[in-house]
Scaffold this active site. Structure first.
Site, PDB file in Angstrom:
ATOM      1  N   ALA A 134      33.874  48.819  49.467  1.00  0.00           N
ATOM      2  CA  ALA A 134      33.187  50.090  48.588  1.00  0.00           C
ATOM      3  C   ALA A 134      34.649  50.256  47.683  1.00  0.00           C
ATOM      4  CB  ALA A 134      33.060  51.290  49.417  1.00  0.00           C
ATOM      5  N   SER A 137      36.366  55.955  42.735  1.00  0.00           N
ATOM      6  CA  SER A 137      37.189  56.276  41.531  1.00  0.00           C
ATOM      7  C   SER A 137      38.513  56.663  41.817  1.00  0.00           C
ATOM      8  CB  SER A 137      36.649  57.454  40.506  1.00  0.00           C
ATOM      9  OG  SER A 137      36.503  58.624  41.661  1.00  0.00           O
ATOM     10  N   ALA A 139      39.584  55.641  45.440  1.00  0.00           N
ATOM     11  CA  ALA A 139      40.118  54.910  46.358  1.00  0.00           C
ATOM     12  C   ALA A 139      39.360  53.708  46.814  1.00  0.00           C
ATOM     13  CB  ALA A 139      40.457  55.495  47.704  1.00  0.00           C
ATOM     14  N   GLN A 140      39.806  52.583  47.131  1.00  0.00           N
ATOM     15  CA  GLN A 140      39.025  51.437  47.501  1.00  0.00           C
ATOM     16  C   GLN A 140      39.184  51.312  49.061  1.00  0.00           C
ATOM     17  OE1 GLN A 140      39.228  48.200  43.790  1.00  0.00           O
ATOM     18  NE2 GLN A 140      39.768  47.613  45.730  1.00  0.00           N
ATOM     19  N   LYS A 155      41.621  52.507  53.633  1.00  0.00           N
ATOM     20  CA  LYS A 155      41.235  53.402  52.513  1.00  0.00           C
ATOM     21  C   LYS A 155      42.327  53.495  51.567  1.00  0.00           C
ATOM     22  CE  LYS A 155      38.423  57.191  50.808  1.00  0.00           C
ATOM     23  NZ  LYS A 155      37.718  58.360  51.161  1.00  0.00           N
ATOM     24  N   ASP A 290      29.397  67.447  52.338  1.00  0.00           N
ATOM     25  CA  ASP A 290      28.250  66.428  51.619  1.00  0.00           C
ATOM     26  C   ASP A 290      27.940  65.669  52.569  1.00  0.00           C
ATOM     27  OD1 ASP A 290      27.199  65.509  49.664  1.00  0.00           O
ATOM     28  OD2 ASP A 290      28.524  64.154  49.045  1.00  0.00           O
TER      29      ASP A 290
END
Length: 556
Positions: A134, A137, A139-140, A155, A290
């Site tokens: 994934a 904006s 982190a990858q 991450k 969330d």
């Protein structure tokens, strides 16, 4: 770096942002804010752009935020929780904001992490998947394997992202000041507080170790509960720019077809997930802000795994008690209580608003007769916040994430179970909280606290009495009483005595002069008649002074 070198990138960034906003049809707002077309890049405006493509203003706003970069995507996601400020169509568009960003080559990510850890990643992990699982904006996410054979996820923060976000926060702070000067009416929404809350949130999200601390705190709250899991953290290699957690091998929360094929009980999962989130909110008071399907995995035996704790909320004990009082005010049909809590939350000053209480009473009457299964929590929340918008009331920042969590949970629960009843799920916890606040244990705790305070006062009493007696022996004991009302009474008495004295003098002059005038035919000393006339004149002057003084004090 000199001051000029530090300002130049901010000005270039400002030009980029102004260009994007103008392209999506916000030129008039930019002009009013003093950002003229000189900030636009040449050739940046094209015919047929978004403002003329038939898009709604909410759609144009969402697209502009996406194009403006990670800071503004995150800002839009935070603003999507402010259902007390924006209409439902704007909220719906902001909720569609996703981190649609190009991936960064793994070599660029690894350089910053290796500088932080002081050793190559190849010496730590047996395998690293360079293709990301994934890309966000900030982190990858990449898959990896430890030398022990355990599968983990890495991450990793995008390089240079902190510099971009800090520059954007400086520009946003300046923009808020300009907006307040141009549109003073927005002050009631506390934009500086919203920006401060956003800045804290995004800075915490950039610290990837902080996310793991959040995860472990939530995990501790479920230590004695079955069926809820949080991936364990590998702290040996976790730092600000990278965290390492166990990889979850489960069914993604949004894949309901796979969940049914695996024989999972979706109703049981919905009930368990609701209980978990409500436990976090109402009992632990530290919660996943969330809890949508993308942040959940399903395991065999209807177990759940929560991931991604970058956005969390914290509820103070006082705020939690106010929330319980609000819900019970609706249940008990007490619009005055509901109105008072909403006004307290919004920091409303001045007199009560009878029209707000009338509308809340109508809202309560409308939902009170419905069976509990017919209540839709999301609709109730939107109705209440619509009332607040109408009356210029805004929720405090610490409650917006709570509302977001409630609405997300209700939506996810209804996807799993169309008959999902959030109100019924919350009722046992609310009843338990009320019992804890007002039951025998609460009374015993209050009595114990009072007894402890009394004991502390009793322990201090001998020493305090000794000091008082010692001061009395030395003649240093005195009392100072400041009573404004007594001073006013004394002043009134002083004025009354003055008026009374003046009235007596006027009366004496009048009577004396009258006696002298009546005896004017007798053999009197020379000039006594003139003296009587002076007495009459003085009585007139004194009477006028007395009348004026009484009239003046009456006006005061």
């Amino acid at each position: 770096m000199t001051a000029a070198q530090g300002v130049a990138p901010d000005l270039r960034r400002l030009g980029d942002l102004v260009t994007v906003m103008a392209r999506y049809g916000f030129s008039e707002m930019l002009e009013r804010a003093g950002l003229s077309r000189r900030w636009l890049k040449p050739g940046s405006l094209r015919t047929g752009d978004a403002d003329s493509d038939g898009l709604t203003s909410a759609e144009r706003l969402r697209r502009a935020l996406e194009e403006m970069g990670p800071t503004f995507v995150k800002l839009g996601q935070i603003l999507s929780t402010r259902i007390d400020l924006f209409e439902p169509d704007v909220i719906a568009e902001l909720e569609r904001l996703r981190d649609r960003v190009p991936t960064v080559p793994f070599s660029e990510l690894a350089a910053e992490v290796e500088a932080e850890l002081g050793q190559p990643l190849s010496e730590i992990f047996a395998r690293i998947d360079t293709e990301p699982l994934a890309a966000g904006s900030i982190a990858q996410v990449h898959g990896a394997r430890l030398p022990s054979g355990e599968e983990v996820i890495l991450k990793i923060r995008r390089p240079g992202i902190r510099r971009v976000i800090e520059a954007d926060l400086r520009l946003l702070r300046h923009a808020v000041g300009v907006a307040l000067a141009e549109w003073p009416e927005i002050a009631r929404y506390h934009p500086h507080e919203i920006l401060d809350e956003f800045a804290r949130s995004i800075r915490a999200e950039m610290d990837l170790a902080s996310e793991c601390r959040n995860a472990e705190r939530v995990s501790a709250g479920f230590r004695d509960r079955d069926g809820i899991h949080v991936p364990p953290v590998f702290w040996e290699w976790t730092c600000e720019v990278m965290n390492v957690q166990a990889r979850v091998k489960g069914i993604p929360g949004g894949d309901l077809t796979a969940a049914r094929a695996a024989g999972l009980d979706l109703k049981r999962i919905a009930a368990r997930g609701a209980d978990a989130v409500l436990h976090m909110i109402l009992e632990e008071r530290f919660f996943h802000a969330d809890p949508h399907a993308g942040n959940v995995f399903y395991l065999p035996d209807n177990q759940l795994v929560f991931i991604d704790f970058g956005m969390v909320g914290h509820l103070s004990r006082r705020r939690r008690d106010e929330l319980v009082d609000l819900l019970y005010g609706i249940v008990e049909r007490r619009p005055d209580r509901v109105t008072r809590i909403l006004r307290d939350w919004a920091g409303a000053d001045g007199q009560d608003d009878p029209s707000l209480e009338v509308r809340i009473e109508g809202f309560i009457d409308r939902v009170h007769g419905l069976p509990i299964g017919a209540l839709n929590l999301s609709e109730l929340v939107f109705d209440v916040t619509a009332l607040m918008r109408t009356h210029n009331l805004a929720l405090p920042p610490d409650l917006t994430l709570l509302v977001k969590a409630f609405v997300s949970l209700d939506g996810m629960g209804r996807q799993l179970d169309p008959d999902f009843d959030m109100v019924a799920a919350a009722r046992p916890i609310l009843e338990r909280l009320v019992w804890l606040r007002h039951g025998p244990e609460a009374l015993a705790r209050t009595a114990r606290d009072s007894l402890g305070e009394s004991a502390r006062l009793a322990a201090r009493l001998p020493g305090d009495l000794t000091q008082i007696l010692d001061a009395a022996r030395r003649g240093r004991l005195g009392f100072r009483v400041e009573l404004a009302e007594i001073e006013q009474i004394v002043e009134k008495m002083r004025q009354s005595l003055t008026h009374l004295t003046l009235a007596v003098i006027v009366a004496a002059l009048t009577v004396g002069s009258s006696i002298v005038t009546a005896a004017s035919g007798a053999d009197l000393p020379v000039g006594l008649a003139s003296f009587a006339m002076l007495g009459f004149f003085g009585a007139v002057i004194g009477g006028l002074v007395l009348f004026w003084s009484i009239w003046r004090n009456g006006r005061k």
